[in-house]
Design a protein around this motif. Structure first.
Motif, PDB file in Angstrom:
ATOM      1  N   LEU A   1      20.049 -15.900  -8.168  1.00 56.03           N
ATOM      2  CA  LEU A   1      20.010 -14.552  -7.605  1.00 56.03           C
ATOM      3  C   LEU A   1      19.446 -13.552  -8.615  1.00 56.03           C
ATOM      4  N   LEU A   2      19.853 -13.670  -9.877  1.00 59.27           N
ATOM      5  CA  LEU A   2      19.316 -12.778 -10.902  1.00 59.27           C
ATOM      6  C   LEU A   2      17.826 -13.026 -11.123  1.00 59.27           C
ATOM      7  N   TYR A   3      17.445 -14.294 -11.206  1.00 58.97           N
ATOM      8  CA  TYR A   3      16.036 -14.638 -11.371  1.00 58.97           C
ATOM      9  C   TYR A   3      15.213 -14.108 -10.194  1.00 58.97           C
ATOM     10  N   GLY A   4      15.718 -14.309  -8.985  1.00 57.78           N
ATOM     11  CA  GLY A   4      15.015 -13.815  -7.803  1.00 57.78           C
ATOM     12  C   GLY A   4      14.878 -12.308  -7.790  1.00 57.78           C
ATOM     13  N   SER A   5      15.928 -11.605  -8.217  1.00 56.70           N
ATOM     14  CA  SER A   5      15.865 -10.137  -8.231  1.00 56.70           C
ATOM     15  C   SER A   5      14.835  -9.639  -9.233  1.00 56.70           C
ATOM     16  N   TYR A   6      14.736 -10.312 -10.391  1.00 54.11           N
ATOM     17  CA  TYR A   6      13.726  -9.922 -11.380  1.00 54.11           C
ATOM     18  C   TYR A   6      12.317 -10.240 -10.875  1.00 54.11           C
ATOM     19  N   VAL A   7      12.160 -11.354 -10.209  1.00 57.80           N
ATOM     20  CA  VAL A   7      10.834 -11.756  -9.704  1.00 57.80           C
ATOM     21  C   VAL A   7      10.331 -10.776  -8.651  1.00 57.80           C
ATOM     22  N   VAL A   8      11.169 -10.407  -7.699  1.00 50.58           N
ATOM     23  CA  VAL A   8      10.706  -9.496  -6.646  1.00 50.58           C
ATOM     24  C   VAL A   8      10.420  -8.105  -7.214  1.00 50.58           C
ATOM     25  N   GLY A   9      11.211  -7.687  -8.218  1.00 59.52           N
ATOM     26  CA  GLY A   9      10.943  -6.397  -8.845  1.00 59.52           C
ATOM     27  C   GLY A   9       9.600  -6.382  -9.554  1.00 59.52           C
ATOM     28  N   CYS A  10       9.334  -7.433 -10.337  1.00 58.44           N
ATOM     29  CA  CYS A  10       8.048  -7.524 -11.034  1.00 58.44           C
ATOM     30  C   CYS A  10       6.894  -7.660 -10.053  1.00 58.44           C
ATOM     31  N   SER A  11       7.066  -8.479  -9.030  1.00 61.12           N
ATOM     32  CA  SER A  11       6.007  -8.671  -8.035  1.00 61.12           C
ATOM     33  C   SER A  11       5.649  -7.356  -7.366  1.00 61.12           C
ATOM     34  N   SER A  12       6.649  -6.563  -7.034  1.00 65.46           N
ATOM     35  CA  SER A  12       6.412  -5.270  -6.392  1.00 65.46           C
ATOM     36  C   SER A  12       5.591  -4.356  -7.290  1.00 65.46           C
ATOM     37  N   LEU A  13       5.964  -4.274  -8.573  1.00 68.99           N
ATOM     38  CA  LEU A  13       5.233  -3.411  -9.502  1.00 68.99           C
ATOM     39  C   LEU A  13       3.807  -3.899  -9.735  1.00 68.99           C
ATOM     40  N   PHE A  14       3.626  -5.206  -9.878  1.00 70.70           N
ATOM     41  CA  PHE A  14       2.283  -5.745 -10.088  1.00 70.70           C
ATOM     42  C   PHE A  14       1.393  -5.494  -8.869  1.00 70.70           C
ATOM     43  N   LEU A  15       1.955  -5.688  -7.677  1.00 73.28           N
ATOM     44  CA  LEU A  15       1.180  -5.432  -6.456  1.00 73.28           C
ATOM     45  C   LEU A  15       0.790  -3.962  -6.352  1.00 73.28           C
ATOM     46  N   LEU A  16       1.722  -3.083  -6.683  1.00 77.13           N
ATOM     47  CA  LEU A  16       1.421  -1.646  -6.638  1.00 77.13           C
ATOM     48  C   LEU A  16       0.340  -1.278  -7.650  1.00 77.13           C
ATOM     49  N   ASN A  17       0.290  -2.001  -8.766  1.00 76.24           N
ATOM     50  CA  ASN A  17      -0.753  -1.772  -9.751  1.00 76.24           C
ATOM     51  C   ASN A  17      -2.123  -2.175  -9.204  1.00 76.24           C
ATOM     52  N   VAL A  18      -2.183  -3.331  -8.573  1.00 71.89           N
ATOM     53  CA  VAL A  18      -3.448  -3.781  -7.977  1.00 71.89           C
ATOM     54  C   VAL A  18      -3.879  -2.837  -6.856  1.00 71.89           C
ATOM     55  N   ILE A  19      -2.915  -2.372  -6.064  1.00 68.78           N
ATOM     56  CA  ILE A  19      -3.223  -1.414  -4.995  1.00 68.78           C
ATOM     57  C   ILE A  19      -3.809  -0.137  -5.577  1.00 68.78           C
ATOM     58  N   ALA A  20      -3.244   0.334  -6.699  1.00 73.67           N
ATOM     59  CA  ALA A  20      -3.753   1.547  -7.339  1.00 73.67           C
ATOM     60  C   ALA A  20      -5.199   1.364  -7.785  1.00 73.67           C
ATOM     61  N   VAL A  21      -5.516   0.185  -8.313  1.00 78.85           N
ATOM     62  CA  VAL A  21      -6.900  -0.102  -8.713  1.00 78.85           C
ATOM     63  C   VAL A  21      -7.814  -0.098  -7.491  1.00 78.85           C
ATOM     64  N   GLN A  22      -7.345  -0.713  -6.406  1.00 74.67           N
ATOM     65  CA  GLN A  22      -8.143  -0.749  -5.173  1.00 74.67           C
ATOM     66  C   GLN A  22      -8.384   0.646  -4.622  1.00 74.67           C
ATOM     67  N   ARG A  23      -7.342   1.468  -4.596  1.00 75.07           N
ATOM     68  CA  ARG A  23      -7.508   2.833  -4.073  1.00 75.07           C
ATOM     69  C   ARG A  23      -8.407   3.666  -4.990  1.00 75.07           C
ATOM     70  N   TYR A  24      -8.319   3.430  -6.296  1.00 75.45           N
ATOM     71  CA  TYR A  24      -9.195   4.131  -7.246  1.00 75.45           C
ATOM     72  C   TYR A  24     -10.656   3.801  -6.968  1.00 75.45           C
ATOM     73  N   GLN A  25     -10.939   2.536  -6.710  1.00 76.72           N
ATOM     74  CA  GLN A  25     -12.316   2.139  -6.405  1.00 76.72           C
ATOM     75  C   GLN A  25     -12.810   2.798  -5.120  1.00 76.72           C
ATOM     76  N   LYS A  26     -11.958   2.840  -4.108  1.00 78.62           N
ATOM     77  CA  LYS A  26     -12.381   3.402  -2.827  1.00 78.62           C
ATOM     78  C   LYS A  26     -12.569   4.913  -2.878  1.00 78.62           C
ATOM     79  N   ILE A  27     -11.727   5.593  -3.638  1.00 77.35           N
ATOM     80  CA  ILE A  27     -11.776   7.056  -3.682  1.00 77.35           C
ATOM     81  C   ILE A  27     -12.696   7.566  -4.783  1.00 77.35           C
ATOM     82  N   CYS A  28     -12.548   7.047  -5.983  1.00 76.96           N
ATOM     83  CA  CYS A  28     -13.280   7.572  -7.142  1.00 76.96           C
ATOM     84  C   CYS A  28     -14.598   6.856  -7.402  1.00 76.96           C
ATOM     85  N   ARG A  29     -14.737   5.610  -6.941  1.00 76.47           N
ATOM     86  CA  ARG A  29     -15.966   4.850  -7.125  1.00 76.47           C
ATOM     87  C   ARG A  29     -16.396   4.222  -5.804  1.00 76.47           C
ATOM     88  N   PRO A  30     -16.651   5.045  -4.785  1.00 79.69           N
ATOM     89  CA  PRO A  30     -16.930   4.497  -3.443  1.00 79.69           C
ATOM     90  C   PRO A  30     -18.234   3.709  -3.351  1.00 79.69           C
TER      91      PRO A  30
END
Length: 350
Positions: free
Chosen positions: A98-127
């Motif tokens: 349960l502890l391992y799973g909670s850490y994994v989902v937390g990290c996965s969420s942050l990493f995904l949000l980071n990739v999303i930020a890069v994607q949105r930056y490309q679409k908005i700032c480097r269209p």
């Protein structure tokens, strides 16, 4: 553990005291689960069945929903067991997973949000530069999940069930799900330090990218309004024949404005939506990171506070659950297509 009836009764009574102490937090967690689980299930149904062909802009909505749903089940289960079976935690393997799973989902969420930020930056700032295609997005998703799984493997060794002793009610021994090594252990310090560095880097990257995105959206919106006003002024100055021409000029301006909004409005609105999701996630995790740092250097932290302060701190310590239950509501606020599909879905049941 002593197996006599008196000792068992004392251990149960000791555990009941903790259950009463955590009762308010237990109620909040149950309320959050009742909101978050149906919400994320609804997101999965809508985006997988009705918005599946909406392009790359919404690609990460489904992975985030699955991560959030998994996170609610894992963190909700972990914290409910900790609240109700605080000193009689049921099993070392259960605690570790349960502890391992909670850490994994937390990290996965942050990493995904980071990739999303890069994607949105490309679409908005480097269209006009090269954009992330579907293949790149899928590879990024796999890397985020795989890295989260590997990064948190040390937690399986440093956390588990450990004996605890009640010094107030006699010689009674319980079992808690917690660190099984002292905080000064070199390996544990290295694991926690690496986690802190990676989390900080994620936050800085996400924040920086969305500041640039917000600045670009603001400048684009202001420039578009200026051009529309200049267009109307130009048409009005040349309208020397009749008022009809002026009306036509205004009509043409309205059409230009509508076309411009339809092209850029959706991209900008999705970017703002993911910006709100990202900052909500950071805000929900930030108190937990602070408390983890305090716990590392002050082992008696939770034993030295008053009851009202304890209740507030427990809520803040576990506020990361908010990250897993808030996204469906944010989608409903900013994604018109999602909101429209929800209305159609519920209208079909009438």
């Amino acid at each position: 553990m002593n197996g006599t009836p008196t000792a068992l009764y004392s251990l149960e009574r000791w555990n009941d005291e903790f259950s009463e102490k955590y009762l308010a937090n237990t109620i909040l967690i149950v309320f959050g689960l009742l909101l978050g689980i149906p919400g994320n299930l609804l997101v999965i149904v809508i985006y997988s069945c009705r918005l599946i062909k909406e392009g790359t802009g919404r690609f990460f909505v489904l992975p985030l929903a699955y991560v959030d749903l998994t996170g609610l089940f894992i963190t909700g289960t972990l914290n409910l067991i900790r609240n109700t079976k605080h000193v009689i935690f049921p099993g070392n393997v259960t605690c570790k997973l349960l502890l391992y799973g909670s850490y994994v989902v937390g990290c996965s969420s942050l990493f995904l949000l980071n990739v999303i930020a890069v994607q949105r930056y490309q679409k908005i700032c480097r269209p006009f530069s090269r954009q992330m295609n579907m293949k790149y997005l899928r590879v990024s998703l796999i890397i985020c999940i795989a890295f989260s799984l590997l990064l948190n493997i040390p937690s399986l060794f440093y956390y588990g069930t450990a004996p605890v002793f009640d010094s107030y009610s006699g010689n009674v021994t319980g079992v808690m799900c917690q660190k099984v090594y002292p905080s000064s252990t070199v390996g544990l310090r290295a694991y926690q330090g690496a986690g802190a560095v990676i989390s900080t880097a994620n936050v800085i990257c996400i924040t920086t990218l969305y500041i640039l995105i917000a600045r670009t959206i603001f400048r684009t919106t202001r420039l578009r309004k200026t051009r529309q006003n200049d267009y109307v002024d130009e048409q009005q100055s040349s309208a020397f024949t009749s008022n009809t021409t002026v009306q036509d000029a205004q009509s043409e301006s309205d059409e230009v404005q509508a076309m411009s909004k339809s092209r850029k409005g959706s991209v900008q609105r999705l970017s703002i939506m993911f910006m709100v999701i990202s900052f909500t996630a950071i805000a929900s995790y930030f108190p937990s990171w602070i408390f983890i740092a305090i716990e590392t250097y002050k082992s008696n932290f939770w034993k030295e506070m008053s009851e009202p302060l304890f209740q507030i701190c427990v809520i803040l310590r576990r506020m990361y659950i908010l990250n897993h239950l808030s996204n469906p509501f944010i989608y409903g606020m900013y994604d018109f297509a999602f909101r429209q599909q929800i209305q159609r879905l519920f209208c079909s049941f009438k």
